[in-house]
Design a protein around this motif. Structure first.
Motif, PDB file in Angstrom:
ATOM      1  N   PRO A   5       6.357   3.725  11.295  1.00 53.99           N
ATOM      2  CA  PRO A   5       6.882   5.254  11.471  1.00 53.99           C
ATOM      3  C   PRO A   5       6.362   6.148  10.035  1.00 53.99           C
ATOM      4  O   PRO A   5       6.857   5.456   9.131  1.00 53.99           O
ATOM      5  CB  PRO A   5       8.339   5.235  11.726  1.00 53.99           C
ATOM      6  N   PHE A   6       5.759   7.274  10.459  1.00 55.01           N
ATOM      7  CA  PHE A   6       5.388   8.008   9.158  1.00 55.01           C
ATOM      8  C   PHE A   6       6.517   8.889   8.803  1.00 55.01           C
ATOM      9  O   PHE A   6       6.446  10.102   9.305  1.00 55.01           O
ATOM     10  CB  PHE A   6       4.078   8.567   9.284  1.00 55.01           C
ATOM     11  N   GLY A   7       7.745   8.423   8.375  1.00 52.34           N
ATOM     12  CA  GLY A   7       8.633   9.362   8.127  1.00 52.34           C
ATOM     13  C   GLY A   7       9.063  10.147   9.340  1.00 52.34           C
ATOM     14  O   GLY A   7       9.066   9.216  10.478  1.00 52.34           O
ATOM     15  N   ASN A   8       9.587  11.540   9.551  1.00 50.33           N
ATOM     16  CA  ASN A   8       9.950  12.116  10.578  1.00 50.33           C
ATOM     17  C   ASN A   8       8.856  12.924  11.400  1.00 50.33           C
ATOM     18  O   ASN A   8       8.955  13.755  12.035  1.00 50.33           O
ATOM     19  CB  ASN A   8      10.953  13.043  10.549  1.00 50.33           C
ATOM     20  N   THR A   9       7.560  12.496  10.774  1.00 50.23           N
ATOM     21  CA  THR A   9       6.421  13.287  11.596  1.00 50.23           C
ATOM     22  C   THR A   9       5.971  13.041  12.941  1.00 50.23           C
ATOM     23  O   THR A   9       5.134  13.738  13.566  1.00 50.23           O
ATOM     24  CB  THR A   9       5.034  12.786  10.686  1.00 50.23           C
ATOM     25  N   GLY A  10       6.488  11.852  13.333  1.00 47.78           N
ATOM     26  CA  GLY A  10       6.078  11.213  14.586  1.00 47.78           C
ATOM     27  C   GLY A  10       4.787  10.586  14.632  1.00 47.78           C
ATOM     28  O   GLY A  10       4.461   9.844  15.801  1.00 47.78           O
ATOM     29  N   PHE A  11       4.394  10.332  13.672  1.00 46.53           N
ATOM     30  CA  PHE A  11       3.017   9.553  13.826  1.00 46.53           C
ATOM     31  C   PHE A  11       3.540   8.084  13.279  1.00 46.53           C
ATOM     32  O   PHE A  11       4.532   7.685  12.657  1.00 46.53           O
ATOM     33  CB  PHE A  11       2.005   9.916  12.438  1.00 46.53           C
ATOM     34  N   VAL A 258       7.976   3.480   1.534  1.00 48.31           N
ATOM     35  CA  VAL A 258       6.581   3.555   1.400  1.00 48.31           C
ATOM     36  C   VAL A 258       5.980   3.384   2.800  1.00 48.31           C
ATOM     37  O   VAL A 258       6.258   2.130   3.305  1.00 48.31           O
ATOM     38  CB  VAL A 258       5.920   2.840   0.340  1.00 48.31           C
ATOM     39  N   HIS A 259       5.383   4.055   3.436  1.00 45.80           N
ATOM     40  CA  HIS A 259       4.655   3.937   4.758  1.00 45.80           C
ATOM     41  C   HIS A 259       3.429   3.521   4.697  1.00 45.80           C
ATOM     42  O   HIS A 259       2.871   2.530   5.664  1.00 45.80           O
ATOM     43  CB  HIS A 259       5.097   5.264   5.671  1.00 45.80           C
ATOM     44  N   THR A 260       2.483   3.981   3.909  1.00 48.50           N
ATOM     45  CA  THR A 260       0.941   3.565   4.008  1.00 48.50           C
ATOM     46  C   THR A 260       0.660   3.458   2.379  1.00 48.50           C
ATOM     47  O   THR A 260       0.977   4.466   1.595  1.00 48.50           O
ATOM     48  CB  THR A 260       0.293   4.587   4.729  1.00 48.50           C
ATOM     49  N   THR A 261      -0.345   2.601   2.235  1.00 52.11           N
ATOM     50  CA  THR A 261      -1.061   2.747   0.891  1.00 52.11           C
ATOM     51  C   THR A 261      -2.446   3.051   1.035  1.00 52.11           C
ATOM     52  O   THR A 261      -3.120   2.691   1.654  1.00 52.11           O
ATOM     53  CB  THR A 261      -0.878   1.432   0.085  1.00 52.11           C
ATOM     54  N   ILE A 262      -2.848   3.908  -0.036  1.00 56.88           N
ATOM     55  CA  ILE A 262      -4.060   4.365   0.195  1.00 56.88           C
ATOM     56  C   ILE A 262      -5.016   3.669  -0.811  1.00 56.88           C
ATOM     57  O   ILE A 262      -4.906   3.966  -2.152  1.00 56.88           O
ATOM     58  CB  ILE A 262      -4.102   6.026  -0.083  1.00 56.88           C
ATOM     59  N   ILE A 263      -6.098   3.051  -0.371  1.00 56.58           N
ATOM     60  CA  ILE A 263      -7.114   2.425  -1.387  1.00 56.58           C
ATOM     61  C   ILE A 263      -8.633   2.904  -1.116  1.00 56.58           C
ATOM     62  O   ILE A 263      -8.777   2.850   0.068  1.00 56.58           O
ATOM     63  CB  ILE A 263      -6.979   0.770  -1.412  1.00 56.58           C
ATOM     64  N   GLY A 264      -9.079   3.308  -2.116  1.00 55.32           N
ATOM     65  CA  GLY A 264     -10.605   3.686  -1.993  1.00 55.32           C
ATOM     66  C   GLY A 264     -11.363   2.724  -2.359  1.00 55.32           C
ATOM     67  O   GLY A 264     -11.337   1.878  -3.219  1.00 55.32           O
ATOM     68  N   THR A 265     -12.668   2.448  -1.520  1.00 57.96           N
ATOM     69  CA  THR A 265     -13.469   1.477  -1.773  1.00 57.96           C
ATOM     70  C   THR A 265     -14.624   1.960  -1.320  1.00 57.96           C
ATOM     71  O   THR A 265     -14.936   2.707  -0.487  1.00 57.96           O
ATOM     72  CB  THR A 265     -12.990   0.044  -1.395  1.00 57.96           C
ATOM     73  N   THR A 266     -15.805   1.190  -1.800  1.00 56.43           N
ATOM     74  CA  THR A 266     -17.406   1.673  -1.434  1.00 56.43           C
ATOM     75  C   THR A 266     -17.804   0.518  -0.805  1.00 56.43           C
ATOM     76  O   THR A 266     -19.113   0.515  -0.190  1.00 56.43           O
ATOM     77  CB  THR A 266     -18.280   2.072  -2.418  1.00 56.43           C
ATOM     78  N   LYS A 267     -17.298  -0.650  -0.755  1.00 57.14           N
ATOM     79  CA  LYS A 267     -17.695  -1.986  -0.355  1.00 57.14           C
ATOM     80  C   LYS A 267     -17.185  -2.615   0.923  1.00 57.14           C
ATOM     81  O   LYS A 267     -15.974  -2.620   0.874  1.00 57.14           O
ATOM     82  CB  LYS A 267     -17.732  -2.970  -1.434  1.00 57.14           C
ATOM     83  N   VAL A 268     -17.780  -3.156   1.964  1.00 66.06           N
ATOM     84  CA  VAL A 268     -17.315  -3.415   3.172  1.00 66.06           C
ATOM     85  C   VAL A 268     -16.452  -4.812   2.921  1.00 66.06           C
ATOM     86  O   VAL A 268     -15.338  -4.981   3.429  1.00 66.06           O
ATOM     87  CB  VAL A 268     -18.623  -3.843   4.105  1.00 66.06           C
ATOM     88  N   GLU A 269     -16.990  -5.549   1.765  1.00 70.07           N
ATOM     89  CA  GLU A 269     -16.195  -6.891   1.423  1.00 70.07           C
ATOM     90  C   GLU A 269     -14.874  -6.784   0.960  1.00 70.07           C
ATOM     91  O   GLU A 269     -13.862  -7.294   1.556  1.00 70.07           O
ATOM     92  CB  GLU A 269     -17.036  -7.916   0.581  1.00 70.07           C
ATOM     93  N   ASN A 270     -14.679  -5.572   0.336  1.00 68.94           N
ATOM     94  CA  ASN A 270     -13.322  -5.354  -0.417  1.00 68.94           C
ATOM     95  C   ASN A 270     -12.614  -4.602   0.916  1.00 68.94           C
ATOM     96  O   ASN A 270     -11.302  -4.956   0.835  1.00 68.94           O
ATOM     97  CB  ASN A 270     -13.730  -4.249  -1.448  1.00 68.94           C
ATOM     98  N   ALA A 271     -13.218  -4.005   1.513  1.00 70.28           N
ATOM     99  CA  ALA A 271     -12.352  -3.333   2.908  1.00 70.28           C
ATOM    100  C   ALA A 271     -11.784  -4.517   3.820  1.00 70.28           C
ATOM    101  O   ALA A 271     -10.430  -4.453   4.048  1.00 70.28           O
ATOM    102  CB  ALA A 271     -13.151  -2.492   3.563  1.00 70.28           C
TER     103      ALA A 271
END
Length: 308
Positions: A5-11, A258-271
């Protein structure tokens, strides 16, 4: 991928989200970025975080996964230095113009979350920027208003009635917001995104970091060196290049609130690796306490504030 659950957003959101900064700022080839985005959606990642000033990040997201808009929560940010927005800094006009431009680039009729991008506390206190987000919410252009930033400003934002989402720095090398920002978020049941959850891969040698990340990660690199952490001492048997990402990501996922962690990558293998790690869930409590104790021991005076 299991959702939270993403806090009280309903998502309900995946514990792993995608950070759209690198595909814009590192000038990733568009088709490659599109393949990466579709792979992550296929794997169950349903949070995509971007910003109006991440060069063409919003455009790439709109172009390659706009047709899958109902499959993900889109989070963007507004602030200064946005191309083609000409209005006083942090004015209502700036916020309104940025939101309208983001809607067009992302090819959507609404943003799920729009965050104020690291403005200072005095901007929040004046109220104009937050009020502009509230008007956009009431007009249906955004679903929820939020704030992206750290320290005193983030703690202040978390207490504002119109703020429903906070994005703040939380990692093995950036722990102050756990104590100063997260408690208010938990009390108000806000949606929380942890940015920089793997500390910009600070265990790497600076010359191994891509592009601007060589300097961007330097503070975390120095902190991690002083913390003297070794994954092997915490029960990780994989080689360091595999153990470090798992320790870092699972630590951020272990922080209550903490509900979600944001990671940026440009590589499929890292994803793919990030998805697998996130699916392993939080760390054992004893490991979390060890990492927290190492941070406090290396910074006994509390000088290591969140990195904006």
């Amino acid at each position: 991928m299991q959702k939270r659950p993403f806090g009280n957003t309903g998502f309900s959101v995946s514990p792993l989200g995608f950070g759209g900064a690198p595909i814009g700022l590192l000038q990733t080839e568009r088709e490659a970025a599109g393949n990466l985005l579709n792979l992550l959606l296929d794997e169950g990642v349903n949070v995509i975080d971007t910003a109006a000033r991440y060069k063409d990040s919003e455009e790439v997201i709109g172009q390659y996964v706009g047709h899958r808009r109902n499959e993900f929560v889109v989070v963007s940010k507004c602030g200064p230095s946005v191309p083609h927005v000409e209005a006083p800094e942090w004015s209502a006009e700036m916020i309104e113009q940025t939101i309208d431009a983001s809607l067009g680039r992302l090819r959507t009729d609404h943003l799920d979350v729009m965050l104020l991008h690291s403005c200072e506390k005095d901007v929040l206190e004046r109220g104009e920027a937050v009020a502009a987000l509230a008007r956009a919410r009431d007009a249906g252009k955004i679903r929820f208003a939020g704030y992206s930033g750290d320290n005193e400003a983030a703690a202040f934002a978390a207490a504002l009635s119109d703020i429903a989402v906070i994005e703040t720095s939380i990692s093995i090398a950036d722990q102050s917001n756990i104590d100063t920002v997260i408690p208010t978020c938990r009390q108000r049941n806000l949606g929380v995104l942890a940015k920089r959850p793997i500390a910009n891969a600070a265990w790497k040698q600076p010359d191994d970091q891509p592009g601007f990340y060589k300097e961007y990660a330097s503070t975390y690199t120095d902190r991690l060196r002083q913390m003297n952490l070794k994954p092997a001492d915490l029960g990780f048997t994989a080689p360091p290049e595999q153990a470090w990402p798992e320790l870092a990501l699972r630590f951020a996922l272990s922080i209550p609130g903490v509900h979600t962690t944001i990671i940026g990558t440009t590589k499929v293998e890292n994803a793919r690796t990030n998805v697998a790690i996130a699916n392993n869930g939080p760390l054992p409590p004893a490991v979390v306490e060890h990492v927290r104790a190492a941070f406090k021991k290396a910074d006994p005076t509390g000088a290591w504030i969140g990195q904006t």
